[in-house]
Design an enzyme around this catalytic site. Structure first.
Site, PDB file in Angstrom:
ATOM      1  N   PRO A 166       8.757 -43.093   1.241  1.00  0.00           N
ATOM      2  CA  PRO A 166       7.357 -43.478   1.445  1.00  0.00           C
ATOM      3  C   PRO A 166       6.952 -43.613   2.907  1.00  0.00           C
ATOM      4  O   PRO A 166       5.788 -43.405   3.248  1.00  0.00           O
ATOM      5  CB  PRO A 166       7.238 -44.814   0.709  1.00  0.00           C
ATOM      6  CG  PRO A 166       8.645 -45.327   0.588  1.00  0.00           C
ATOM      7  CD  PRO A 166       9.500 -44.117   0.477  1.00  0.00           C
ATOM      8  N   CYS A 223      -2.521  -3.264   7.184  1.00  0.00           N
ATOM      9  CA  CYS A 223      -2.153  -3.449   8.584  1.00  0.00           C
ATOM     10  C   CYS A 223      -2.510  -2.221   9.414  1.00  0.00           C
ATOM     11  O   CYS A 223      -2.297  -1.081   9.000  1.00  0.00           O
ATOM     12  CB  CYS A 223      -0.671  -3.769   8.712  1.00  0.00           C
ATOM     13  SG  CYS A 223       0.444  -2.500   8.094  1.00  0.00           S
ATOM     14  N   GLU A 248       0.823  -1.201   0.000  1.00  0.00           N
ATOM     15  CA  GLU A 248       0.000   0.000   0.000  1.00  0.00           C
ATOM     16  C   GLU A 248       0.864   1.261   0.000  1.00  0.00           C
ATOM     17  O   GLU A 248       0.570   2.237  -0.701  1.00  0.00           O
ATOM     18  CB  GLU A 248      -0.923   0.007   1.223  1.00  0.00           C
ATOM     19  CG  GLU A 248      -1.906  -1.150   1.255  1.00  0.00           C
ATOM     20  CD  GLU A 248      -1.381  -2.362   1.999  1.00  0.00           C
ATOM     21  OE1 GLU A 248      -2.206  -3.143   2.500  1.00  0.00           O
ATOM     22  OE2 GLU A 248      -0.133  -2.542   2.082  1.00  0.00           O
TER      23      GLU A 248
END
Length: 363
Positions: free
Chosen positions: A296, A69, A46
């Site tokens: 695995p 924020c 921003e």
């Protein structure tokens, strides 16, 4: 907002532990400023968009992919900058659960700024799925990276697996590694394959794959090594990326090279590590996304524990035979009703291989 999301994605590999955020300032369909958050500690999206807009920000609409924020952290609150610039309206894709105590939305509305919430919310949350997972669930977003043959095998019976998939797939994996905060494996994989678990340049192109951006920090390499048996010559100890060895409290350090990396003791039992506790520890360190590249047994244990959020699966057009190693080591099922069901979130051809992004069905 679509443009703001594309801007936010530029920080895919650099903003951690912060979320990826983009912002566009516009009068109607005329864009007067835009910005994106590049790295933690740097300017927020921003603020950068307002700086580019200058005086044209007055009376404009700001489109932000995440709630601006309202708290003072490493940088001043973005809501203060939006109010001071005279922004008339803010369109927010997704709320930010991290800052409920100092809601940016509430502060903007209190200052007379019109706020609309929810435009492209799903896309914004998807972009920051790791951040939201850590904040809302207290654990990182967990991705298993797997490669298999058409008959569901990951390696020959003797463990050899180089290479099942194509070079294109191996290059593609680098992009997924780069967006991850941590890459996790087990000591068995370290002993068998000596993986680097780092982000490398493409095998066929001179430029980084992916473009890493300013402020890129290599993902943390995490090794579950109950007995600290990682050998001194292992690539994960080479210092090229930060490494964390998780071990049992009674493990003995038998090699001084292990002093070069961080170690942390966690309780273990006969079944091994408490995998949920491992995830909680990583979340406490600001880890948003974890990519698991293991065998695995560990992958199956994570899946059976309900800790896996997605499978990144590369399927190669080869057959390895029924003596080769399986994809996951999972407990046997009593009947078909107990089977694990996945949904395909994305599928794409990569070289000669098929890449599937699969997520467990939640209902």
């Amino acid at each position: 907002m679509a443009r703001a999301l594309r801007l936010a994605a530029r920080g895919l590999a650099t903003t951690r532990p912060n979320p990826r955020v983009g912002c566009v300032v516009a009068h109607g369909d005329r864009v007067v400023g835009e910005g994106w958050h590049a790295k933690a500690g740097g300017a927020h999206a921003e603020v950068l968009a307002l700086a580019e807009a200058g005086a044209q920000a007055e009376g404009a609409t700001a489109y932000a992919t995440l709630e601006p924020c309202g708290l003072h952290g490493r940088t001043p609150p973005c809501v203060d900058a939006l109010i001071a610039a005279g922004i008339a309206r803010v369109v927010v894709a997704s709320e930010d659960a991290f800052q409920r105590a100092g809601s940016g939305i509430d502060r903007l509305r209190g200052a007379g700024v019109e706020v609309q919430v929810g435009l492209m919310r799903d896309a914004a949350r998807e972009l920051n799925r790791g951040f939201f997972s850590r904040i809302e669930r207290g654990r990182p977003w967990l991705r298993l990276k797997l490669a298999m043959s058409l008959d569901g095998r990951t390696a020959l019976a003797d463990g050899r697996s180089k290479w099942i998939t194509s070079a294109a797939s191996r290059n593609d994996v680098q992009r997924w590694r780069a967006r991850s905060c941590a890459i996790l494996t087990g000591s068995g994989t370290v002993l068998a394959d000596d993986p680097r678990l780092d982000v490398r340049r493409s095998e066929h192109h001179p430029h980084p794959n992916p473009p890493l951006g300013e402020g890129f920090v290599p993902p943390l390499r995490v090794v579950l090594d109950r007995s600290l048996r990682t050998p001194r010559a292992a690539h994960v100890l080479d210092g090229s990326a930060p490494t964390l060895l998780l071990h049992a409290p009674d493990a003995r350090v038998v090699d001084d090279r292990l002093d070069r990396v961080e170690r942390h003791a966690l309780a273990v039992d006969a079944a091994g590590f408490d995998l949920a506790a491992v995830m909680a520890l990583l979340a406490s360190r600001g880890i948003n996304e974890v990519q698991v590249e293991a065998g695995p047994t560990l992958c199956g244990a994570l899946f059976a524990a309900g800790l896996v959020d997605e499978l990144l699966l590369y399927v190669a057009p080869v057959l390895l035979g029924d003596s080769a190693r399986p994809l996951l080591a999972l407990p046997p099922l009593a009947d078909m009703a107990a089977r694990w069901t996945l949904r395909v979130a994305e599928q794409r051809q990569v070289g000669d291989d098929m890449r599937l992004l699969l997520r467990p069905q939640t209902n």
